[in-house]
Design a protein around this motif. Structure first.
Motif, PDB file in Angstrom:
ATOM      1  N   VAL A 220      61.035  77.246  98.245  1.00  0.00           N
ATOM      2  CA  VAL A 220      61.415  78.212  98.539  1.00  0.00           C
ATOM      3  C   VAL A 220      61.730  79.214  98.191  1.00  0.00           C
ATOM      4  O   VAL A 220      63.332  79.459  98.422  1.00  0.00           O
ATOM      5  N   LYS A 221      61.507  80.622  99.578  1.00  0.00           N
ATOM      6  CA  LYS A 221      62.162  81.441  99.179  1.00  0.00           C
ATOM      7  C   LYS A 221      63.202  82.230 100.690  1.00  0.00           C
ATOM      8  O   LYS A 221      62.517  82.197 101.134  1.00  0.00           O
ATOM      9  N   ALA A 222      64.608  82.270 100.484  1.00  0.00           N
ATOM     10  CA  ALA A 222      64.310  82.348 101.612  1.00  0.00           C
ATOM     11  C   ALA A 222      66.149  83.882 100.792  1.00  0.00           C
ATOM     12  O   ALA A 222      66.890  84.539 100.295  1.00  0.00           O
TER      13      ALA A 222
ATOM     14  N   ILE B 105      61.047  84.393  86.687  1.00  0.00           N
ATOM     15  CA  ILE B 105      61.265  83.227  87.420  1.00  0.00           C
ATOM     16  C   ILE B 105      61.559  84.300  88.899  1.00  0.00           C
ATOM     17  O   ILE B 105      61.698  83.567  89.825  1.00  0.00           O
ATOM     18  N   HIS B 106      61.236  85.492  88.478  1.00  0.00           N
ATOM     19  CA  HIS B 106      61.863  86.184  90.180  1.00  0.00           C
ATOM     20  C   HIS B 106      60.127  87.306  89.452  1.00  0.00           C
ATOM     21  O   HIS B 106      61.189  88.341  89.502  1.00  0.00           O
ATOM     22  N   THR B 107      59.462  87.337  90.670  1.00  0.00           N
ATOM     23  CA  THR B 107      58.264  88.118  90.302  1.00  0.00           C
ATOM     24  C   THR B 107      57.441  87.981  92.004  1.00  0.00           C
ATOM     25  O   THR B 107      57.684  87.282  92.508  1.00  0.00           O
ATOM     26  N   HIS B 108      56.689  89.496  91.766  1.00  0.00           N
ATOM     27  CA  HIS B 108      55.832  89.334  92.753  1.00  0.00           C
ATOM     28  C   HIS B 108      54.312  89.482  92.554  1.00  0.00           C
ATOM     29  O   HIS B 108      53.879  90.598  92.950  1.00  0.00           O
ATOM     30  N   ALA B 109      53.593  88.802  91.488  1.00  0.00           N
ATOM     31  CA  ALA B 109      52.774  89.158  90.300  1.00  0.00           C
ATOM     32  C   ALA B 109      51.653  88.820  91.284  1.00  0.00           C
ATOM     33  O   ALA B 109      50.301  89.333  91.225  1.00  0.00           O
TER      34      ALA B 109
ATOM     35  N   THR C 180      63.219  89.889  86.014  1.00  0.00           N
ATOM     36  CA  THR C 180      62.296  91.650  86.821  1.00  0.00           C
ATOM     37  C   THR C 180      62.707  92.318  88.383  1.00  0.00           C
ATOM     38  O   THR C 180      62.797  92.626  88.698  1.00  0.00           O
ATOM     39  N   ASP C 181      61.991  90.910  89.027  1.00  0.00           N
ATOM     40  CA  ASP C 181      61.477  91.232  90.278  1.00  0.00           C
ATOM     41  C   ASP C 181      60.124  92.322  90.473  1.00  0.00           C
ATOM     42  O   ASP C 181      60.221  92.887  91.076  1.00  0.00           O
ATOM     43  N   TRP C 182      59.542  91.476  89.843  1.00  0.00           N
ATOM     44  CA  TRP C 182      58.364  92.687  89.471  1.00  0.00           C
ATOM     45  C   TRP C 182      57.541  92.955  90.092  1.00  0.00           C
ATOM     46  O   TRP C 182      57.119  92.146  91.103  1.00  0.00           O
TER      47      TRP C 182
HETATM   48 ZN    ZN Z   1      61.616  90.098  95.637  1.00  0.00          ZN
END
Ligand code: ZN
Length: 398
Positions: A180-182, A91-95, A297-299
Protein backbone atom coordinates in the motif's frame (compact mmCIF):
# COMPACT_ATOMS: atom_id res chain seq x y z
CA UNK A 1 31.54 -27.96 -13.37
CA UNK A 2 33.17 -28.14 -9.97
CA UNK A 3 31.66 -30.09 -7.12
CA UNK A 4 31.00 -26.89 -5.28
CA UNK A 5 28.92 -25.53 -8.10
CA UNK A 6 27.13 -28.80 -8.56
CA UNK A 7 26.24 -28.91 -4.88
CA UNK A 8 25.13 -25.31 -4.87
CA UNK A 9 22.94 -26.04 -7.79
CA UNK A 10 21.22 -29.12 -6.45
CA UNK A 11 20.51 -27.56 -3.11
CA UNK A 12 19.34 -24.23 -4.47
CA UNK A 13 15.92 -23.60 -3.03
CA UNK A 14 14.07 -23.21 -6.30
CA UNK A 15 15.23 -26.51 -7.79
CA UNK A 16 12.21 -28.37 -9.09
CA UNK A 17 12.04 -31.53 -11.14
CA UNK A 18 12.11 -29.69 -14.43
CA UNK A 19 15.22 -27.78 -13.42
CA UNK A 20 17.00 -30.91 -12.32
CA UNK A 21 16.28 -32.53 -15.66
CA UNK A 22 17.67 -29.54 -17.46
CA UNK A 23 20.70 -29.42 -15.21
CA UNK A 24 21.50 -33.08 -15.65
CA UNK A 25 21.34 -32.65 -19.37
CA UNK A 26 23.66 -29.69 -19.07
CA UNK A 27 26.28 -31.67 -17.16
CA UNK A 28 26.26 -34.90 -19.11
CA UNK A 29 25.42 -34.25 -22.73
CA UNK A 30 27.85 -32.43 -24.97
CA UNK A 31 27.62 -29.00 -23.41
CA UNK A 32 25.67 -26.51 -25.40
CA UNK A 33 24.02 -23.62 -23.67
CA UNK A 34 21.28 -21.39 -24.96
CA UNK A 35 23.26 -18.27 -24.18
CA UNK A 36 26.72 -17.42 -22.89
CA UNK A 37 27.64 -13.93 -21.77
CA UNK A 38 31.39 -13.91 -22.32
CA UNK A 39 34.21 -12.11 -20.62
CA UNK A 40 32.41 -9.42 -18.66
CA UNK A 41 33.18 -8.12 -15.19
CA UNK A 42 30.53 -10.02 -13.26
CA UNK A 43 29.38 -8.12 -10.19
CA UNK A 44 26.99 -10.17 -8.11
CA UNK A 45 26.84 -8.71 -4.58
CA UNK A 46 24.53 -11.55 -3.49
CA UNK A 47 27.63 -13.75 -3.63
CA UNK A 48 30.26 -11.07 -3.09
CA UNK A 49 31.54 -11.79 -6.58
CA UNK A 50 33.40 -9.17 -8.61
CA UNK A 51 35.58 -10.85 -11.25
CA UNK A 52 35.89 -11.55 -14.95
CA UNK A 53 33.55 -14.47 -15.61
CA UNK A 54 31.45 -16.12 -18.27
CA UNK A 55 27.77 -16.64 -17.52
CA UNK A 56 26.12 -19.67 -19.16
CA UNK A 57 22.35 -19.88 -19.38
CA UNK A 58 20.32 -23.03 -20.00
CA UNK A 59 16.66 -22.38 -20.75
CA UNK A 60 15.43 -19.75 -18.32
CA UNK A 61 18.05 -20.31 -15.61
CA UNK A 62 21.64 -19.44 -14.80
CA UNK A 63 23.62 -22.65 -15.40
CA UNK A 64 27.25 -21.70 -14.72
CA UNK A 65 29.25 -18.65 -13.69
CA UNK A 66 32.90 -19.46 -14.23
CA UNK A 67 36.07 -18.22 -15.85
CA UNK A 68 36.49 -19.34 -19.46
CA UNK A 69 33.53 -21.58 -20.16
CA UNK A 70 34.52 -23.44 -23.31
CA UNK A 71 31.13 -24.96 -24.11
CA UNK A 72 29.25 -23.86 -27.19
CA UNK A 73 26.15 -21.73 -27.09
CA UNK A 74 23.29 -20.98 -29.42
CA UNK A 75 23.85 -17.29 -28.79
CA UNK A 76 26.76 -15.37 -27.32
CA UNK A 77 26.97 -11.87 -25.93
CA UNK A 78 30.47 -10.41 -25.98
CA UNK A 79 30.61 -8.51 -22.68
CA UNK A 80 34.33 -7.79 -22.61
CA UNK A 81 34.93 -4.38 -21.08
CA UNK A 82 31.40 -4.30 -19.66
CA UNK A 83 29.68 -5.09 -16.38
CA UNK A 84 27.43 -8.13 -16.07
CA UNK A 85 25.06 -7.78 -13.13
CA UNK A 86 21.80 -9.35 -12.00
CA UNK A 87 18.74 -7.85 -13.70
CA UNK A 88 17.91 -4.53 -12.01
CA UNK A 89 14.94 -4.29 -9.67
CA UNK A 90 13.33 -0.86 -9.42
CA UNK A 91 10.99 -0.73 -6.42
CA UNK A 92 9.54 2.72 -7.07
CA UNK A 93 8.33 3.33 -10.61
CA UNK A 94 5.18 4.34 -12.40
CA UNK A 95 5.84 1.81 -15.14
CA UNK A 96 2.23 0.59 -15.07
CA UNK A 97 0.75 3.93 -16.03
CA UNK A 98 0.95 3.03 -19.70
CA UNK A 99 1.15 -0.22 -21.63
CA UNK A 100 4.53 0.68 -23.13
CA UNK A 101 6.19 1.53 -19.79
CA UNK A 102 7.44 -1.96 -18.87
CA UNK A 103 9.06 -2.56 -22.26
CA UNK A 104 10.83 0.80 -22.14
CA UNK A 105 12.43 0.25 -18.74
CA UNK A 106 13.29 -3.35 -19.66
CA UNK A 107 15.65 -1.91 -22.26
CA UNK A 108 17.39 -0.06 -19.39
CA UNK A 109 18.13 -3.38 -17.66
CA UNK A 110 15.08 -3.35 -15.36
CA UNK A 111 13.86 -6.94 -15.12
CA UNK A 112 11.60 -6.31 -12.12
CA UNK A 113 9.59 -3.30 -11.05
CA UNK A 114 7.03 -2.03 -8.60
CA UNK A 115 4.50 0.55 -9.68
CA UNK A 116 4.27 2.61 -6.51
CA UNK A 117 0.73 3.86 -6.22
CA UNK A 118 -0.14 5.21 -9.65
CA UNK A 119 -3.67 4.03 -9.01
CA UNK A 120 -5.99 3.53 -6.08
CA UNK A 121 -9.02 1.30 -5.65
CA UNK A 122 -11.11 2.97 -8.36
CA UNK A 123 -8.75 2.18 -11.24
CA UNK A 124 -6.32 -0.37 -9.84
CA UNK A 125 -7.43 -2.73 -12.60
CA UNK A 126 -5.61 -0.51 -15.10
CA UNK A 127 -2.20 -0.90 -13.46
CA UNK A 128 -2.79 -4.57 -12.66
CA UNK A 129 -3.55 -5.20 -16.34
CA UNK A 130 -0.25 -3.59 -17.36
CA UNK A 131 1.62 -5.66 -14.76
CA UNK A 132 -0.03 -8.84 -16.02
CA UNK A 133 0.95 -8.21 -19.62
CA UNK A 134 4.46 -6.87 -18.86
CA UNK A 135 7.38 -8.83 -20.31
CA UNK A 136 9.18 -8.77 -16.95
CA UNK A 137 7.95 -9.28 -13.40
CA UNK A 138 5.94 -6.21 -12.38
CA UNK A 139 3.74 -5.68 -9.36
CA UNK A 140 1.79 -2.71 -8.00
CA UNK A 141 1.24 -0.87 -4.76
CA UNK A 142 -2.29 0.40 -4.31
CA UNK A 143 -2.56 4.10 -3.53
CA UNK A 144 -4.58 4.53 -0.35
CA UNK A 145 -6.24 7.44 -2.17
CA UNK A 146 -8.95 5.66 -4.11
CA UNK A 147 -8.65 7.92 -7.18
CA UNK A 148 -4.86 7.41 -7.41
CA UNK A 149 -2.50 10.30 -8.12
CA UNK A 150 -4.45 13.56 -8.41
CA UNK A 151 -3.09 17.01 -9.31
CA UNK A 152 -5.13 18.48 -6.45
CA UNK A 153 -3.70 15.95 -3.97
CA UNK A 154 -4.59 12.26 -3.64
CA UNK A 155 -6.00 12.49 -0.11
CA UNK A 156 -6.52 16.18 0.44
CA UNK A 157 -10.12 15.01 0.80
CA UNK A 158 -9.70 12.42 3.55
CA UNK A 159 -12.77 10.54 2.31
CA UNK A 160 -10.63 9.37 -0.59
CA UNK A 161 -8.47 7.38 1.83
CA UNK A 162 -11.11 4.68 1.74
CA UNK A 163 -10.10 1.62 3.74
CA UNK A 164 -12.84 -0.72 2.61
CA UNK A 165 -12.46 0.16 -1.08
CA UNK A 166 -8.72 -0.55 -0.85
CA UNK A 167 -9.31 -3.84 0.97
CA UNK A 168 -11.80 -4.98 -1.66
CA UNK A 169 -9.37 -4.10 -4.45
CA UNK A 170 -6.55 -6.07 -2.82
CA UNK A 171 -8.80 -9.06 -2.17
CA UNK A 172 -9.61 -9.18 -5.88
CA UNK A 173 -5.97 -8.82 -6.97
CA UNK A 174 -3.94 -10.65 -4.36
CA UNK A 175 -1.34 -11.84 -6.87
CA UNK A 176 -0.51 -8.41 -8.22
CA UNK A 177 -0.96 -5.93 -5.36
CA UNK A 178 2.05 -6.31 -3.07
CA UNK A 179 1.67 -3.31 -0.78
CA UNK A 180 0.00 0.00 0.00
CA UNK A 181 1.36 3.43 -0.97
CA UNK A 182 0.76 6.47 1.20
CA UNK A 183 1.88 9.73 -0.37
CA UNK A 184 2.22 12.12 2.52
CA UNK A 185 3.68 15.45 1.40
CA UNK A 186 1.88 18.71 2.01
CA UNK A 187 0.61 19.06 -1.56
CA UNK A 188 -0.72 15.49 -1.62
CA UNK A 189 -2.25 14.82 1.80
CA UNK A 190 -2.11 18.23 3.51
CA UNK A 191 -2.84 18.00 7.22
CA UNK A 192 -4.34 14.53 6.71
CA UNK A 193 -0.92 12.85 6.48
CA UNK A 194 -1.04 11.05 9.85
CA UNK A 195 -4.58 9.78 9.34
CA UNK A 196 -3.81 8.74 5.77
CA UNK A 197 -0.86 6.67 6.99
CA UNK A 198 -2.99 5.09 9.71
CA UNK A 199 -5.54 4.04 7.14
CA UNK A 200 -2.86 2.70 4.78
CA UNK A 201 -1.49 0.63 7.66
CA UNK A 202 -4.93 -0.69 8.51
CA UNK A 203 -5.37 -1.90 4.94
CA UNK A 204 -1.88 -3.39 4.65
CA UNK A 205 -1.88 -5.12 8.01
CA UNK A 206 -4.99 -7.12 7.19
CA UNK A 207 -3.17 -8.72 4.27
CA UNK A 208 0.30 -8.90 5.79
CA UNK A 209 1.61 -6.43 3.22
CA UNK A 210 4.13 -3.59 3.59
CA UNK A 211 3.39 0.12 3.38
CA UNK A 212 5.56 2.45 1.33
CA UNK A 213 5.49 6.08 2.41
CA UNK A 214 6.42 9.00 0.22
CA UNK A 215 8.11 11.33 2.72
CA UNK A 216 9.32 14.94 2.55
CA UNK A 217 7.67 18.33 2.96
CA UNK A 218 4.97 16.91 5.18
CA UNK A 219 2.73 18.91 7.50
CA UNK A 220 3.36 16.46 10.36
CA UNK A 221 6.83 16.08 11.81
CA UNK A 222 8.62 13.13 10.24
CA UNK A 223 9.21 11.25 13.54
CA UNK A 224 5.48 11.19 14.23
CA UNK A 225 4.91 9.48 10.88
CA UNK A 226 7.91 7.21 10.88
CA UNK A 227 7.10 5.77 14.29
CA UNK A 228 4.07 4.11 12.70
CA UNK A 229 6.27 2.05 10.36
CA UNK A 230 7.20 -1.54 11.09
CA UNK A 231 9.77 -3.99 9.80
CA UNK A 232 9.46 -4.42 6.02
CA UNK A 233 7.81 -1.06 5.39
CA UNK A 234 9.59 1.29 2.97
CA UNK A 235 10.40 5.01 3.17
CA UNK A 236 10.87 6.44 -0.32
CA UNK A 237 12.29 9.87 -1.23
CA UNK A 238 14.78 9.57 1.66
CA UNK A 239 16.83 12.50 0.31
CA UNK A 240 13.90 14.93 0.27
CA UNK A 241 14.94 18.39 1.43
CA UNK A 242 13.27 20.13 4.39
CA UNK A 243 10.78 20.65 5.80
CA UNK A 244 10.86 17.24 7.43
CA UNK A 245 13.90 15.64 5.89
CA UNK A 246 15.63 12.72 7.67
CA UNK A 247 18.53 14.92 8.80
CA UNK A 248 18.48 17.94 11.10
CA UNK A 249 20.12 21.34 10.58
CA UNK A 250 23.30 20.21 12.34
CA UNK A 251 23.82 17.17 10.13
CA UNK A 252 22.45 14.56 12.52
CA UNK A 253 20.13 11.82 11.28
CA UNK A 254 16.93 12.00 13.33
CA UNK A 255 16.83 9.42 16.15
CA UNK A 256 13.40 8.21 14.96
CA UNK A 257 14.94 7.49 11.55
CA UNK A 258 17.85 5.55 13.04
CA UNK A 259 15.39 3.59 15.19
CA UNK A 260 13.26 2.80 12.14
CA UNK A 261 16.26 1.37 10.29
CA UNK A 262 17.18 -0.69 13.34
CA UNK A 263 13.75 -2.29 13.40
CA UNK A 264 13.93 -3.18 9.70
CA UNK A 265 12.29 -0.29 7.84
CA UNK A 266 13.87 0.15 4.38
CA UNK A 267 15.12 3.52 3.13
CA UNK A 268 14.83 4.05 -0.62
CA UNK A 269 15.99 6.78 -3.00
CA UNK A 270 12.97 7.44 -5.25
CA UNK A 271 14.87 9.88 -7.50
CA UNK A 272 11.78 11.47 -9.07
CA UNK A 273 11.50 14.85 -10.69
CA UNK A 274 10.18 17.37 -8.17
CA UNK A 275 10.95 17.96 -4.53
CA UNK A 276 12.49 14.57 -3.75
CA UNK A 277 16.24 14.95 -4.21
CA UNK A 278 18.61 17.87 -3.66
CA UNK A 279 22.37 17.48 -3.87
CA UNK A 280 23.24 19.32 -0.64
CA UNK A 281 20.89 17.05 1.31
CA UNK A 282 22.23 13.95 -0.43
CA UNK A 283 25.75 15.02 0.48
CA UNK A 284 24.96 15.55 4.16
CA UNK A 285 23.01 12.31 4.52
CA UNK A 286 25.71 10.29 2.76
CA UNK A 287 28.39 11.97 4.89
CA UNK A 288 26.41 11.07 8.00
CA UNK A 289 26.80 7.46 6.85
CA UNK A 290 23.09 6.84 6.36
CA UNK A 291 23.25 5.15 2.98
CA UNK A 292 20.18 3.99 1.05
CA UNK A 293 19.08 0.38 1.28
CA UNK A 294 17.66 0.51 -2.22
CA UNK A 295 17.81 2.77 -5.24
CA UNK A 296 14.76 3.52 -7.31
CA UNK A 297 13.94 5.96 -10.04
CA UNK A 298 10.28 6.95 -9.54
CA UNK A 299 10.33 6.21 -13.26
CA UNK A 300 7.76 7.52 -15.76
CA UNK A 301 7.67 7.28 -19.54
CA UNK A 302 9.05 10.83 -19.66
CA UNK A 303 12.09 9.89 -17.53
CA UNK A 304 14.57 9.90 -20.43
CA UNK A 305 14.00 13.67 -20.71
CA UNK A 306 14.28 14.40 -16.96
CA UNK A 307 17.10 14.13 -14.44
CA UNK A 308 16.19 10.46 -14.02
CA UNK A 309 17.09 9.38 -17.58
CA UNK A 310 17.23 5.67 -16.63
CA UNK A 311 17.99 3.40 -13.69
CA UNK A 312 21.73 3.03 -14.47
CA UNK A 313 22.00 6.84 -14.49
CA UNK A 314 20.33 7.08 -11.06
CA UNK A 315 22.74 4.43 -9.77
CA UNK A 316 25.70 6.38 -11.18
CA UNK A 317 24.82 9.46 -9.13
CA UNK A 318 25.95 7.67 -5.96
CA UNK A 319 29.37 6.79 -7.34
CA UNK A 320 30.06 10.46 -6.60
CA UNK A 321 29.13 10.11 -2.93
CA UNK A 322 31.61 7.50 -1.81
CA UNK A 323 29.94 4.34 -3.04
CA UNK A 324 31.84 1.71 -4.98
CA UNK A 325 30.42 0.10 -8.09
CA UNK A 326 29.52 -3.11 -6.28
CA UNK A 327 27.82 -1.17 -3.47
CA UNK A 328 25.76 0.65 -6.07
CA UNK A 329 24.88 -2.60 -7.84
CA UNK A 330 23.85 -4.23 -4.53
CA UNK A 331 21.19 -1.58 -3.96
CA UNK A 332 19.66 -2.15 -7.37
CA UNK A 333 19.74 -5.95 -7.18
CA UNK A 334 20.09 -8.10 -4.07
CA UNK A 335 18.90 -5.43 -1.62
CA UNK A 336 15.86 -4.64 -3.74
CA UNK A 337 15.03 -8.36 -4.00
CA UNK A 338 14.56 -8.46 -0.22
CA UNK A 339 11.99 -5.69 -0.02
CA UNK A 340 9.11 -7.47 -1.76
CA UNK A 341 8.63 -11.24 -1.57
CA UNK A 342 7.86 -11.44 -5.26
CA UNK A 343 11.53 -10.74 -6.00
CA UNK A 344 12.96 -13.19 -3.42
CA UNK A 345 14.56 -15.42 -6.07
CA UNK A 346 15.88 -12.46 -8.13
CA UNK A 347 18.70 -9.98 -7.78
CA UNK A 348 21.33 -12.72 -8.02
CA UNK A 349 23.31 -14.64 -10.62
CA UNK A 350 23.65 -17.75 -8.52
CA UNK A 351 23.36 -21.05 -10.37
CA UNK A 352 19.70 -22.04 -10.68
CA UNK A 353 18.37 -18.48 -10.41
CA UNK A 354 16.13 -17.03 -13.12
CA UNK A 355 18.40 -15.81 -15.91
CA UNK A 356 17.66 -12.09 -15.62
CA UNK A 357 20.83 -10.18 -16.40
CA UNK A 358 21.74 -6.55 -17.10
CA UNK A 359 24.85 -5.80 -19.13
CA UNK A 360 26.02 -2.28 -18.36
CA UNK A 361 28.79 -0.11 -19.66
CA UNK A 362 30.79 1.88 -17.11
CA UNK A 363 32.13 4.84 -19.05
CA UNK A 364 34.73 7.29 -17.82
CA UNK A 365 34.47 10.91 -18.75
CA UNK A 366 32.67 14.00 -17.56
CA UNK A 367 29.01 13.52 -16.83
CA UNK A 368 26.40 15.89 -15.44
CA UNK A 369 23.87 14.62 -12.95
CA UNK A 370 20.72 16.55 -12.08
CA UNK A 371 18.83 16.67 -8.79
CA UNK A 372 15.16 17.75 -8.67
CA UNK A 373 16.08 21.45 -8.45
CA UNK A 374 18.09 21.81 -11.65
CA UNK A 375 21.32 21.69 -9.64
CA UNK A 376 24.09 19.89 -11.46
CA UNK A 377 26.90 17.75 -10.15
CA UNK A 378 29.68 16.45 -12.28
CA UNK A 379 30.86 12.87 -12.05
CA UNK A 380 33.69 10.95 -13.67
CA UNK A 381 31.83 7.70 -14.24
CA UNK A 382 28.43 6.79 -15.53
CA UNK A 383 26.67 3.50 -16.13
CA UNK A 384 24.86 3.00 -19.40
CA UNK A 385 22.48 0.15 -20.27
CA UNK A 386 24.00 -2.12 -22.91
CA UNK A 387 21.97 -5.34 -23.10
CA UNK A 388 19.22 -7.03 -21.12
CA UNK A 389 18.60 -10.73 -20.74
CA UNK A 390 15.18 -11.70 -19.39
CA UNK A 391 14.38 -15.29 -18.50
CA UNK A 392 17.35 -16.43 -20.57
CA UNK A 393 16.39 -14.47 -23.68
CA UNK A 394 18.25 -11.47 -24.95
CA UNK A 395 15.93 -8.52 -25.42
CA UNK A 396 16.23 -7.06 -28.91
CA UNK A 397 17.48 -3.49 -28.87
CA UNK A 398 14.80 -0.92 -29.52
ZN1 ZN B 1 6.31 7.92 -7.27
Amino acid sequence: MTMMNRRQFFYSGAAGAAMLTRATRGFTAAENYDLIIKGGRVIDPSRKLDAIRDVAIAGTRIARVEADITATATETIDARGQLVVPGLIDIHTHAARTAEGPGLCLADGVTGWIDAGSQGADHIGDTVAVAKSAPQRGRVLINIGRAGILPEGDTMDIARADVSAAKDAIAKNRDFIVGVKARLSRDVAGANDFEVLNRAKEVATGFGLPVMIHMGQTVSELPKLIRLLKRGDVVTHMFAPPPNSIIDDRGKILPAVLAARRRGVWFDVGNGQNGHLRWDIVERIMQAGFWPDTFSTDWNVNSPTTGVIDFPNCMSKFLGFGMSVDQVVARATVNASRTFDVFRDRGTLKVGAPADVAVLELREGTFEFLDNYQNKRTGRRRLFPSATVLGGKRIPRT
